[in-house]
Design an enzyme around this catalytic site. Structure first.
Site: not given
Ligand code: NAP
Length: 249
Positions: A16, A66-67, A93, A157, A161
């Site tokens: 988050a 860390d999830v 998420n 990836y 998913k």
């Molecule tokens: P983002 O801006 O890169 O944010 C990812 C978040 O996940 C960050 O808060 C990050 O924390 C956290 N995270 C990563 N590894 C973690 C771990 N091991 N434990 C706890 N938290 C962790 O990405 P987003 O675009 O918001 O993506 C959110 C979700 O939507 C993801 O599952 C992604 O695959 C999915 N998604 C995104 C898109 C897109 O176009 N953006 C499309 C399809 C699906 P840190 O700040 O510490 O790195």
């Protein structure tokens, strides 16, 4: 957003600190929920959101975990149990990308992506079910359009998913009878840090394949999450809801 839609619900959002997770946390709080914001390490990023959401609900907390680490996840849930005694909604998420062509994909990158995206979702679901056994609840897993359709250069990836979709469907069948719904959201191209390194050609190609002819926002994904968490989605179970401007149909 209706300010009473999630009144008094206790919601855990993983990852988050920024992007879609932060938008879901904010939208949930504006809809009346008490939000538990999970973060991995960026103290600065999470502090500003917590301070903002505390103004809406003084019980808002952030929990570091860390999830992909089962010890961290167990510790996070013991904090939630002690502090709140229950959990109404889990939003899985947290996610990472490590893109490369299949033949170039390092084993470590494969493991990291599967560990965070798929195992992390499993670990949080497992602990959540223990908390929801008596009261029921909602689990919302963030997958992706590449989980159903694949994408060159994203083998790890998209496998993670796709795994989330299988996990969502099996769990929805297993947990439906005890009052827990499990659904997934499959975003298309959403403007966050995760896609900030796409080239302009890659972006243009994705937008060309999107009937709405634009990328989406994190808030638009958050709206779908609030709907699934609310009473309005009481009879929605085992579904993958696309928030992709019509890219996949
Ligand atoms: P983002 O801006 O890169 O944010 C990812 C978040 O996940 C960050 O808060 C990050 O924390 C956290 N995270 C990563 N590894 C973690 C771990 N091991 N434990 C706890 N938290 C962790 O990405 P987003 O675009 O918001 O993506 C959110 C979700 O939507 C993801 O599952 C992604 O695959 C999915 N998604 C995104 C898109 C897109 O176009 N953006 C499309 C399809 C699906 P840190 O700040 O510490 O790195």
């Amino acid at each position: 957003m209706d300010s009473n839609l999630l009144q008094d619900k206790i919601i855990l959002v993983t990852g988050a600190s920024r992007g879609i997770g932060r938008a879901i946390a904010r939208a949930s709080a504006f809809a009346g929920a008490c939000v538990i914001l999970n973060y991995r390490g960026r103290e600065a990023g999470i502090k500003s959101v917590v301070n903002e959401l505390k103004k809406l609900n003084k019980h808002t907390i952030a929990v570091r975990a860390d999830v992909s680490n089962s010890k961290d996840v167990k510790k996070m849930f013991s904090i939630i149990k002690k502090r709140f005694g229950r959990l109404d909604v889990l939003v899985n998420n947290a996610g990472i990308r490590r893109d490369s062509l299949l033949m170039n994909t390092a084993e470590k990158d494969w493991d990291d992506v599967l560990d965070v995206n798929l195992k992390g979702t499993f670990l949080c679901m497992k602990e959540t079910v223990k908390l929801m056994l008596l009261s029921g609840g909602r689990i919302i897993n963030i997958t992706s359009i590449v989980g159903t359709n694949g994408n060159p250069g994203q083998a790890a990836y998209s496998a993670s998913k796709a795994g989330i979709i299988g996990l969502t469907k099996s769990a929805s069948k297993e947990l439906g009878p005890i009052g827990i719904t499990v659904n997934a959201i499959a975003p298309g191209l959403i403007d966050t840090d995760m896609v900030a390194n796409l080239t302009s050609e890659q972006r243009a190609k994705l937008i060309k394949n999107t009937p709405l002819a634009r990328s989406g926002t994190a808030d638009e994904v958050a709206s779908a999450a609030v709907f699934l968490a609310s009473e309005m989605a009481a009879y929605v179970n085992g579904q993958v809801i696309g928030v992709d401007g019509g890219m996949i149909m």
